[in-house]
Design a protein around this motif. Sequence first.
Motif, mmCIF file in Angstrom:
data_model
loop_
_atom_site.group_PDB
_atom_site.id
_atom_site.type_symbol
_atom_site.label_atom_id
_atom_site.label_comp_id
_atom_site.label_asym_id
_atom_site.label_seq_id
_atom_site.Cartn_x
_atom_site.Cartn_y
_atom_site.Cartn_z
ATOM 1 N N PHE A 1 36.597 44.455 34.299
ATOM 2 C CA PHE A 1 35.788 44.663 35.497
ATOM 3 C C PHE A 1 34.422 45.237 35.130
ATOM 4 O O PHE A 1 33.389 44.801 35.634
ATOM 5 N N SER A 2 34.418 46.240 34.235
ATOM 6 C CA SER A 2 33.153 46.853 33.823
ATOM 7 C C SER A 2 32.263 45.845 33.109
ATOM 8 O O SER A 2 31.053 45.783 33.360
ATOM 9 N N LEU A 3 32.846 45.075 32.225
ATOM 10 C CA LEU A 3 32.066 44.088 31.484
ATOM 11 C C LEU A 3 31.493 43.021 32.409
ATOM 12 O O LEU A 3 30.313 42.660 32.314
ATOM 13 N N ALA A 4 32.332 42.518 33.315
ATOM 14 C CA ALA A 4 31.862 41.472 34.228
ATOM 15 C C ALA A 4 30.807 42.013 35.184
ATOM 16 O O ALA A 4 29.807 41.333 35.479
ATOM 17 N N ALA B 1 35.001 44.559 45.207
ATOM 18 C CA ALA B 1 36.465 44.556 45.280
ATOM 19 C C ALA B 1 37.012 44.121 43.928
ATOM 20 O O ALA B 1 36.735 43.003 43.475
ATOM 21 N N CYS B 2 37.745 44.996 43.260
ATOM 22 C CA CYS B 2 38.344 44.693 41.957
ATOM 23 C C CYS B 2 39.831 44.427 42.164
ATOM 24 O O CYS B 2 40.581 45.333 42.541
ATOM 25 N N ILE B 3 40.260 43.195 41.912
ATOM 26 C CA ILE B 3 41.648 42.820 42.155
ATOM 27 C C ILE B 3 42.195 42.077 40.944
ATOM 28 O O ILE B 3 41.441 41.639 40.078
ATOM 29 N N THR B 4 43.492 41.954 40.904
ATOM 30 C CA THR B 4 44.119 41.155 39.859
ATOM 31 C C THR B 4 44.963 40.052 40.481
ATOM 32 O O THR B 4 45.679 40.274 41.462
ATOM 33 N N LEU B 5 44.843 38.871 39.901
ATOM 34 C CA LEU B 5 45.676 37.737 40.280
ATOM 35 C C LEU B 5 46.696 37.445 39.187
ATOM 36 O O LEU B 5 47.450 36.477 39.291
ATOM 37 N N LEU C 1 38.225 37.823 51.339
ATOM 38 C CA LEU C 1 37.256 36.759 51.587
ATOM 39 C C LEU C 1 36.479 37.066 52.863
ATOM 40 O O LEU C 1 36.708 36.499 53.921
ATOM 41 N N GLN C 2 35.563 37.998 52.727
ATOM 42 C CA GLN C 2 34.722 38.454 53.823
ATOM 43 C C GLN C 2 33.274 38.042 53.525
ATOM 44 O O GLN C 2 32.835 38.097 52.377
ATOM 45 N N PRO C 3 32.521 37.646 54.527
ATOM 46 C CA PRO C 3 31.138 37.211 54.291
ATOM 47 C C PRO C 3 30.320 38.267 53.545
ATOM 48 O O PRO C 3 30.301 39.438 53.916
ATOM 49 N N GLY C 4 29.676 37.839 52.453
ATOM 50 C CA GLY C 4 28.849 38.742 51.669
ATOM 51 C C GLY C 4 29.601 39.609 50.688
ATOM 52 O O GLY C 4 28.989 40.356 49.918
ATOM 53 N N ARG C 5 30.922 39.523 50.662
ATOM 54 C CA ARG C 5 31.732 40.363 49.776
ATOM 55 C C ARG C 5 31.598 39.894 48.345
ATOM 56 O O ARG C 5 31.525 38.698 48.053
ATOM 57 N N ARG C 6 31.554 40.855 47.435
ATOM 58 C CA ARG C 6 31.577 40.558 45.999
ATOM 59 C C ARG C 6 32.946 40.943 45.452
ATOM 60 O O ARG C 6 33.447 42.035 45.718
ATOM 61 N N ILE C 7 33.524 40.049 44.679
ATOM 62 C CA ILE C 7 34.885 40.236 44.170
ATOM 63 C C ILE C 7 34.894 40.018 42.663
ATOM 64 O O ILE C 7 34.289 39.058 42.162
ATOM 65 N N LEU C 8 35.563 40.885 41.948
ATOM 66 C CA LEU C 8 35.890 40.656 40.546
ATOM 67 C C LEU C 8 37.406 40.528 40.460
ATOM 68 O O LEU C 8 38.135 41.381 40.963
ATOM 69 N N ALA C 9 37.872 39.446 39.860
ATOM 70 C CA ALA C 9 39.316 39.168 39.839
ATOM 71 C C ALA C 9 39.767 38.812 38.428
ATOM 72 O O ALA C 9 39.148 37.980 37.755
ATOM 73 N N LEU C 10 40.851 39.444 38.000
ATOM 74 C CA LEU C 10 41.494 39.078 36.737
ATOM 75 C C LEU C 10 42.355 37.850 36.986
ATOM 76 O O LEU C 10 43.209 37.851 37.868
ATOM 77 N N THR D 1 37.923 36.171 33.518
ATOM 78 C CA THR D 1 37.690 37.054 34.661
ATOM 79 C C THR D 1 36.703 36.372 35.589
ATOM 80 O O THR D 1 35.742 35.737 35.130
ATOM 81 N N LEU D 2 36.909 36.506 36.900
ATOM 82 C CA LEU D 2 36.108 35.796 37.880
ATOM 83 C C LEU D 2 35.203 36.747 38.650
ATOM 84 O O LEU D 2 35.640 37.806 39.091
ATOM 85 N N GLY D 3 33.950 36.347 38.795
ATOM 86 C CA GLY D 3 33.014 37.043 39.667
ATOM 87 C C GLY D 3 32.708 36.138 40.848
ATOM 88 O O GLY D 3 32.250 35.004 40.651
ATOM 89 N N ILE D 4 32.987 36.584 42.056
ATOM 90 C CA ILE D 4 32.862 35.738 43.245
ATOM 91 C C ILE D 4 31.958 36.415 44.263
ATOM 92 O O ILE D 4 32.145 37.595 44.580
#
Length: 418
Positions: free
Chosen positions: A123-126, A138-142, A154-163, A218-221
Amino acid sequence: MRMSGPIKITDDKDIAGARWLSIVGIGEDGVEGLSEAAKGLIANAELVVGGTRHLALAADLIRGERLTWPSPIEEAFPLILAHRGQSVAVIATGDPFHYGIGKQLASLVPAREIMCLPQPSAFSLAAARMGWALQDVACITLHGRALEGIIPHLQPGRRILALSWDGSTPARLKSLMVARGFGGSQITIFESMGGAKERSIAATISDLDDGCVAALNTLGIEVRATAESRVVPLASGLDDDFFEHDGQLTKREIRAVVLSSLAPRHGELLWDVGLGAGSIAIEWLLADPSLRAIGIEERHERAVRAKRNALALGVPGLDVMVGQAPAALEGLASPDAIFIGGGLSETGVFEAAWAALKPGGRLVANAVTIESEARLATLSLQHGGELTRIAVSRAGAVGQLTGWRAAMPVTIWRVRKP
């Protein structure tokens, strides 16, 4: 080696306080990225535990016995605990206490006996590569979890980092997001961050190439929505059309009042007795990711439908039990709150639920028939609480004009257990 039950070490005056268990975070740059202290912990350990990739990255340092994580991973815990008082090093990815093995080990070994030297998490690296502040993301894991868990985020304008779980996650996520109207969102896929093979792929979700992606990613959305996007609102009382149902549904206005009366708090467990479409339990779970819910439903087709609703709204953790109360309540974990939406007139349902409810817990019950309303009145005299009657009317066509159509009034009883 299989455990016969939960294990946890007990205090020993000769060992308590000694930091015999080291948890060392490692990045894709391997040994080169480790501090001298971290290198020393691995080199001097009598037992070194890690995944195949971790042990390979630190291979030049390891002198002691090696243990690759078995499947299930819990089978390694007795061997680790058998080395208590000796030097044991566990190697993990990045920050072991951010969706890592640290949480599980700390549930077995007191913190005063653990030395943890983390590296920057994925998360820190991404976040650093995206230029995003972690507190705003929002930091989450899949990984090892249902993909649908991302839906509430999945909210408008939200930034997500996902494993990601593996290399298939981006393509699967594309299908989910496009189907829900978020195809215009931006995604960046980071592979092997911090290593020689680091790579990033940026695209609009709908244009994402379904080609080969490294398993470790890792995904940045950045979520972008349109008027047609299926956004799950943050307030309780979702529109009824969010739920698949056969008519057995607590309607939106009533549901909002019920959720307010249940008053969810961090980490609590709800029993939803007479689950129906699952709307109450689902909205309870949406209130906070720490919440848990068990739904009890006697009709199998309704139970299956409720589980589908839970997935569609991003709370796959809803636990659904098929059975008839009160028998189906036996053996369940004691709840902090209970909603009885059906079966109140059945013999023993309230009594079993009330007996299981924790002291200070809340119980909310709805009634729409005269008989069940009378039952609530009797229970209210016995246990106190508050009775509320709600009548909702909705405007509808009356020929070429508009008139009010009244729904059946609902009596709501809420009570707190002493």
